[in-house]
Motif scaffolding. Structure first.
Motif, PDB file in Angstrom:
ATOM      1  N   MET A 169       0.674  -1.375   0.137  1.00  0.00           N
ATOM      2  CA  MET A 169      -0.081  -0.032   0.021  1.00  0.00           C
ATOM      3  C   MET A 169       0.750   1.465  -0.078  1.00  0.00           C
ATOM      4  O   MET A 169       1.964   1.160   0.823  1.00  0.00           O
ATOM      5  CB  MET A 169      -0.804  -0.119   1.297  1.00  0.00           C
ATOM      6  CG  MET A 169      -1.722   1.064   1.454  1.00  0.00           C
ATOM      7  SD  MET A 169      -2.909   1.397   2.856  1.00  0.00           S
ATOM      8  CE  MET A 169      -3.887  -0.033   2.441  1.00  0.00           C
TER       9      MET A 169
ATOM     10  N   LEU B  64       0.373  -3.796   8.912  1.00  0.00           N
ATOM     11  CA  LEU B  64      -0.381  -4.254   7.828  1.00  0.00           C
ATOM     12  C   LEU B  64       0.148  -5.399   7.177  1.00  0.00           C
ATOM     13  O   LEU B  64      -0.499  -6.422   6.589  1.00  0.00           O
ATOM     14  CB  LEU B  64      -0.482  -3.290   6.742  1.00  0.00           C
ATOM     15  CG  LEU B  64      -1.089  -3.231   5.305  1.00  0.00           C
ATOM     16  CD1 LEU B  64      -2.516  -3.442   5.343  1.00  0.00           C
ATOM     17  CD2 LEU B  64      -0.966  -1.880   4.243  1.00  0.00           C
TER      18      LEU B  64
ATOM     19  N   ILE C 191      -5.277  -6.388   6.415  1.00  0.00           N
ATOM     20  CA  ILE C 191      -6.034  -5.297   6.281  1.00  0.00           C
ATOM     21  C   ILE C 191      -7.106  -5.049   7.478  1.00  0.00           C
ATOM     22  O   ILE C 191      -7.188  -3.747   7.936  1.00  0.00           O
ATOM     23  CB  ILE C 191      -6.480  -5.174   4.887  1.00  0.00           C
ATOM     24  CG1 ILE C 191      -7.204  -3.762   4.729  1.00  0.00           C
ATOM     25  CG2 ILE C 191      -7.606  -6.082   4.537  1.00  0.00           C
ATOM     26  CD1 ILE C 191      -6.097  -2.603   4.394  1.00  0.00           C
TER      27      ILE C 191
ATOM     28  N   LYS D  42      -7.284  -1.583   9.870  1.00  0.00           N
ATOM     29  CA  LYS D  42      -8.537  -0.809   9.856  1.00  0.00           C
ATOM     30  C   LYS D  42      -8.829  -0.607  11.392  1.00  0.00           C
ATOM     31  O   LYS D  42      -9.103   0.672  11.783  1.00  0.00           O
ATOM     32  CB  LYS D  42      -9.491  -1.460   9.202  1.00  0.00           C
ATOM     33  CG  LYS D  42      -9.446  -1.277   7.672  1.00  0.00           C
ATOM     34  CD  LYS D  42     -10.743  -1.953   6.912  1.00  0.00           C
ATOM     35  CE  LYS D  42     -10.606  -2.101   5.652  1.00  0.00           C
ATOM     36  NZ  LYS D  42     -11.751  -2.537   4.749  1.00  0.00           N
TER      37      LYS D  42
END
Length: 149
Positions: A1, A53, A58, A62
Protein backbone atom coordinates in the motif's frame (compact mmCIF):
# COMPACT_ATOMS: atom_id res chain seq x y z
CA UNK A 1 0.00 0.00 0.00
CA UNK A 2 1.31 3.44 -0.89
CA UNK A 3 0.95 6.75 0.95
CA UNK A 4 -1.86 7.94 -1.32
CA UNK A 5 -3.79 4.70 -0.81
CA UNK A 6 -3.34 5.01 2.95
CA UNK A 7 -4.61 8.60 2.88
CA UNK A 8 -7.67 7.54 0.90
CA UNK A 9 -8.36 4.58 3.22
CA UNK A 10 -8.16 6.78 6.33
CA UNK A 11 -10.50 9.36 4.77
CA UNK A 12 -13.02 6.62 3.86
CA UNK A 13 -12.97 5.07 7.33
CA UNK A 14 -13.36 8.50 8.90
CA UNK A 15 -16.48 9.22 6.86
CA UNK A 16 -18.00 5.75 7.29
CA UNK A 17 -17.34 5.21 11.00
CA UNK A 18 -17.30 8.75 12.41
CA UNK A 19 -19.43 10.72 9.89
CA UNK A 20 -16.67 13.33 9.93
CA UNK A 21 -14.01 14.14 7.37
CA UNK A 22 -10.29 13.65 7.94
CA UNK A 23 -8.58 16.77 6.60
CA UNK A 24 -4.96 16.18 7.61
CA UNK A 25 -2.19 13.81 6.49
CA UNK A 26 -1.88 10.08 7.07
CA UNK A 27 1.47 8.42 6.40
CA UNK A 28 3.54 5.35 7.13
CA UNK A 29 6.42 5.65 9.58
CA UNK A 30 9.02 2.87 9.39
CA UNK A 31 10.52 3.89 12.75
CA UNK A 32 7.45 2.85 14.76
CA UNK A 33 8.35 -0.45 16.39
CA UNK A 34 6.10 -1.25 19.35
CA UNK A 35 2.94 0.62 18.33
CA UNK A 36 0.47 0.35 15.48
CA UNK A 37 0.14 4.06 14.94
CA UNK A 38 0.20 7.47 16.56
CA UNK A 39 -1.68 10.74 16.50
CA UNK A 40 0.45 13.88 16.40
CA UNK A 41 -1.17 16.58 18.57
CA UNK A 42 0.48 19.64 17.01
CA UNK A 43 0.02 18.82 13.33
CA UNK A 44 -3.08 16.56 13.70
CA UNK A 45 -1.42 14.04 11.36
CA UNK A 46 -1.59 10.28 11.76
CA UNK A 47 1.35 7.92 11.39
CA UNK A 48 1.08 4.16 11.02
CA UNK A 49 3.43 1.22 11.35
CA UNK A 50 3.55 -0.48 7.90
CA UNK A 51 4.60 -3.81 9.46
CA UNK A 52 1.19 -4.08 11.15
CA UNK A 53 -0.41 -4.13 7.71
CA UNK A 54 2.11 -6.63 6.32
CA UNK A 55 1.97 -9.06 9.23
CA UNK A 56 -1.65 -8.89 10.45
CA UNK A 57 -3.59 -7.89 7.35
CA UNK A 58 -6.01 -5.17 6.31
CA UNK A 59 -8.80 -5.93 8.81
CA UNK A 60 -6.55 -5.53 11.84
CA UNK A 61 -5.00 -2.45 10.24
CA UNK A 62 -8.44 -0.86 9.87
CA UNK A 63 -8.97 -1.28 13.62
CA UNK A 64 -5.69 0.56 14.24
CA UNK A 65 -6.83 3.36 11.91
CA UNK A 66 -10.10 3.65 13.86
CA UNK A 67 -8.12 3.85 17.11
CA UNK A 68 -6.02 6.74 15.83
CA UNK A 69 -9.05 8.46 14.32
CA UNK A 70 -10.69 8.37 17.77
CA UNK A 71 -7.75 10.39 19.12
CA UNK A 72 -7.98 12.73 16.13
CA UNK A 73 -11.71 13.49 16.20
CA UNK A 74 -11.96 13.80 19.98
CA UNK A 75 -8.99 16.17 20.10
CA UNK A 76 -10.49 18.34 17.35
CA UNK A 77 -13.79 18.44 19.28
CA UNK A 78 -12.00 19.37 22.55
CA UNK A 79 -13.16 16.20 24.29
CA UNK A 80 -11.23 13.51 26.17
CA UNK A 81 -8.86 12.05 23.57
CA UNK A 82 -6.45 10.24 25.90
CA UNK A 83 -6.56 6.47 26.49
CA UNK A 84 -7.78 6.93 30.06
CA UNK A 85 -10.68 9.26 29.15
CA UNK A 86 -14.25 7.94 29.13
CA UNK A 87 -15.03 9.73 25.84
CA UNK A 88 -12.19 7.87 24.14
CA UNK A 89 -13.16 4.47 25.53
CA UNK A 90 -16.81 4.90 24.54
CA UNK A 91 -16.07 6.11 21.01
CA UNK A 92 -13.50 3.37 20.44
CA UNK A 93 -16.00 0.69 21.40
CA UNK A 94 -18.76 2.30 19.33
CA UNK A 95 -16.71 2.30 16.11
CA UNK A 96 -15.04 -1.08 16.69
CA UNK A 97 -11.42 0.01 16.96
CA UNK A 98 -8.77 -2.00 18.73
CA UNK A 99 -7.58 -0.97 22.19
CA UNK A 100 -4.14 -2.52 21.64
CA UNK A 101 -2.31 -3.54 18.49
CA UNK A 102 -1.04 -7.07 18.05
CA UNK A 103 2.62 -7.84 18.62
CA UNK A 104 4.82 -8.23 15.56
CA UNK A 105 6.89 -11.43 15.87
CA UNK A 106 10.55 -10.69 16.48
CA UNK A 107 9.94 -7.15 17.77
CA UNK A 108 9.67 -7.29 21.54
CA UNK A 109 10.15 -4.38 23.87
CA UNK A 110 13.55 -4.30 25.45
CA UNK A 111 13.57 -5.10 29.15
CA UNK A 112 14.82 -2.02 30.92
CA UNK A 113 15.97 -3.80 34.09
CA UNK A 114 19.59 -2.87 34.69
CA UNK A 115 20.16 -3.75 38.34
CA UNK A 116 19.57 -6.98 40.22
CA UNK A 117 19.70 -6.94 44.02
CA UNK A 118 19.60 -10.03 46.23
CA UNK A 119 18.88 -10.20 49.96
CA UNK A 120 21.79 -11.66 51.89
CA UNK A 121 19.50 -13.29 54.46
CA UNK A 122 16.51 -14.74 52.57
CA UNK A 123 17.74 -14.66 48.96
CA UNK A 124 14.82 -12.72 47.41
CA UNK A 125 15.78 -10.92 44.19
CA UNK A 126 14.75 -7.38 43.36
CA UNK A 127 14.97 -6.15 39.77
CA UNK A 128 15.32 -2.39 39.38
CA UNK A 129 15.64 0.14 36.57
CA UNK A 130 17.52 2.55 38.82
CA UNK A 131 20.36 2.06 41.23
CA UNK A 132 19.38 1.66 44.90
CA UNK A 133 21.39 2.91 47.88
CA UNK A 134 22.00 -0.36 49.73
CA UNK A 135 23.03 1.53 52.88
CA UNK A 136 19.61 3.21 53.01
CA UNK A 137 17.29 0.41 51.78
CA UNK A 138 16.87 -3.16 53.02
CA UNK A 139 14.88 -6.26 52.07
CA UNK A 140 11.13 -5.71 52.30
CA UNK A 141 10.47 -9.18 53.66
CA UNK A 142 13.14 -9.76 56.31
CA UNK A 143 14.95 -6.38 56.52
CA UNK A 144 18.19 -8.09 55.49
CA UNK A 145 21.07 -6.42 53.66
CA UNK A 146 20.80 -6.05 49.86
CA UNK A 147 23.71 -6.96 47.60
CA UNK A 148 24.07 -5.80 43.99
CA UNK A 149 24.55 -8.76 41.63
Amino acid sequence: MEQSELQQLVEEISLQSFNRSFTHNARFNQRLKTTGGRYLLKSHDLEFNPKQLEVHGIEEFKKIIKHELCHYHLHILNRGYRHRDQDFKQLLEAVGGSRYCQIIPGQRRQESIKYLYRCKACGIEYRRKRRVDTNKYACGKCSGKLILK
